[in-house]
Design a protein around this motif. Structure first.
Motif, mmCIF file in Angstrom:
data_model
loop_
_atom_site.group_PDB
_atom_site.id
_atom_site.type_symbol
_atom_site.label_atom_id
_atom_site.label_comp_id
_atom_site.label_asym_id
_atom_site.label_seq_id
_atom_site.Cartn_x
_atom_site.Cartn_y
_atom_site.Cartn_z
ATOM 1 N N GLY A 99 0.817 -1.204 0.000
ATOM 2 C CA GLY A 99 0.000 0.000 0.000
ATOM 3 C C GLY A 99 0.852 1.256 0.000
ATOM 4 O O GLY A 99 2.069 1.215 -0.004
ATOM 5 N N SER A 144 -6.230 4.094 5.380
ATOM 6 C CA SER A 144 -7.631 3.721 5.255
ATOM 7 C C SER A 144 -8.054 3.166 6.614
ATOM 8 O O SER A 144 -7.552 2.130 7.052
ATOM 9 C CB SER A 144 -7.813 2.675 4.150
ATOM 10 N N ASP A 204 -3.529 1.335 2.974
ATOM 11 C CA ASP A 204 -4.772 1.515 2.216
ATOM 12 C C ASP A 204 -4.912 0.416 1.168
ATOM 13 O O ASP A 204 -5.621 0.581 0.172
ATOM 14 C CB ASP A 204 -4.768 2.880 1.509
ATOM 15 N N HIS A 229 -9.426 3.132 -1.211
ATOM 16 C CA HIS A 229 -8.190 3.865 -1.476
ATOM 17 C C HIS A 229 -8.396 4.893 -2.582
ATOM 18 O O HIS A 229 -9.420 4.915 -3.270
ATOM 19 C CB HIS A 229 -7.063 2.895 -1.853
ATOM 20 N N LEU A 286 -10.782 7.344 4.391
ATOM 21 C CA LEU A 286 -9.432 7.417 3.844
ATOM 22 C C LEU A 286 -8.828 8.768 4.202
ATOM 23 O O LEU A 286 -9.444 9.816 3.966
ATOM 24 C CB LEU A 286 -9.452 7.244 2.318
#
Length: 252
Positions: free
Chosen positions: A32, A38, A58, A140, A179
């Protein structure tokens, strides 16, 4: 030889800094984007036996189930995407576009013609771990670069709230989350620490070289060694040299 040693030390320090600077690239590729978070808030309706968590900033959601009824996650068009049966069997609906879109970071992977909204559900068993781990584009930022909402890259910024629908038997619920942009301070490469490490490494190398030079200049290796300890011939004695120098000229 001293100049060569110093150049080598400098090269080592620079290479060390460069190698450290590549760390976030690997992290980005495998876990990520560290500039984002997130955050899972919970289920809008509690589902007994269902546990959910975010993996990799995320990147992924993980859902585990010990429920007595099938737990189903729904795709981007509201179609059944994946499910866990009471015995732990994990299945995917091969006619869900999400099965294919989730294989690509930006949701641009090709989707076969048979997978579309309204297509009949066709379940395929993928494992029996009672766990689904998937990349969901609702959690995301799909765009490239910095999101438009971020006006200060060093400030935590909310990008958006999101929901991911799921159910346990006939009970409907949603994964709820937010997010955030957190910027380099939230997980990026610590440039200051990397530079400090390189400076310490270079300083240590310079110190070693300096000590060796002083030892070679003041102590020497004695008449048995045949040199001054640095690969050169012994220094000649000049009787005209003023007192206090021992009649010794340094051959630099």
């Amino acid at each position: 030889m001293t100049a060569v040693s110093l150049r080598r030390a400098t090269t080592i320090a620079v290479l060390a800094l460069v190698s450290l600077a590549t760390v976030p690239v690997a992290a980005l590729a495998h876990g990520g984007n560290p500039n984002f978070r997130s955050v899972f808030h919970g289920l809008s309706t509690p589902l007994p036996g269902v546990q959910v968590q975010v993996i990799g900033y995320d990147s992924l959601y993980e859902l585990r189930s010990s429920a007595k009824q099938p737990v189903t996650i729904y795709g981007y068009d509201g179609e059944p995407y994946s499910r866990i049966l009471p015995d732990g069997t994990v299945q995917q609906n091969t006619n869900s576009p999400a099965v294919y879109l989730n294989n690509d970071e930006f949701g641009t992977a090709p989707v076969p013609a048979h997978a579309h909204k309204g297509a009949p559900v066709v379940w395929k068993t993928v494992d029996k771990t009672a766990t689904i781990t998937w990349h969901d584009h609702r959690m995301h930022y799909i765009g490239k670069g910095t999101p438009p909402k971020v006006t200060d890259t060093h400030k935590k910024t909310k990008i958006f709230d999101y929901t991911i629908p799921l159910s346990e038997g006939s009970t409907k619920s949603n994964i709820t989350g937010t997010l955030f942009w957190v910027g380099p301070a939230g997980g990026g490469f610590p440039v200051g620490a990397g530079i400090a490490f390189a400076v310490i490494l270079l300083g240590s190398a310079v110190l070693v070289v300096t000590v060796r030079r002083r030892r070679a200049a003041t102590a020497g290796e004695g008449p048995e060694s045949g040199d001054d300890g640095d690969g050169t011939a012994p220094t000649a004695v000049d009787p005209s040299e003023p007192a206090g120098t021992g009649g010794r000229k340094e051959a630099w």
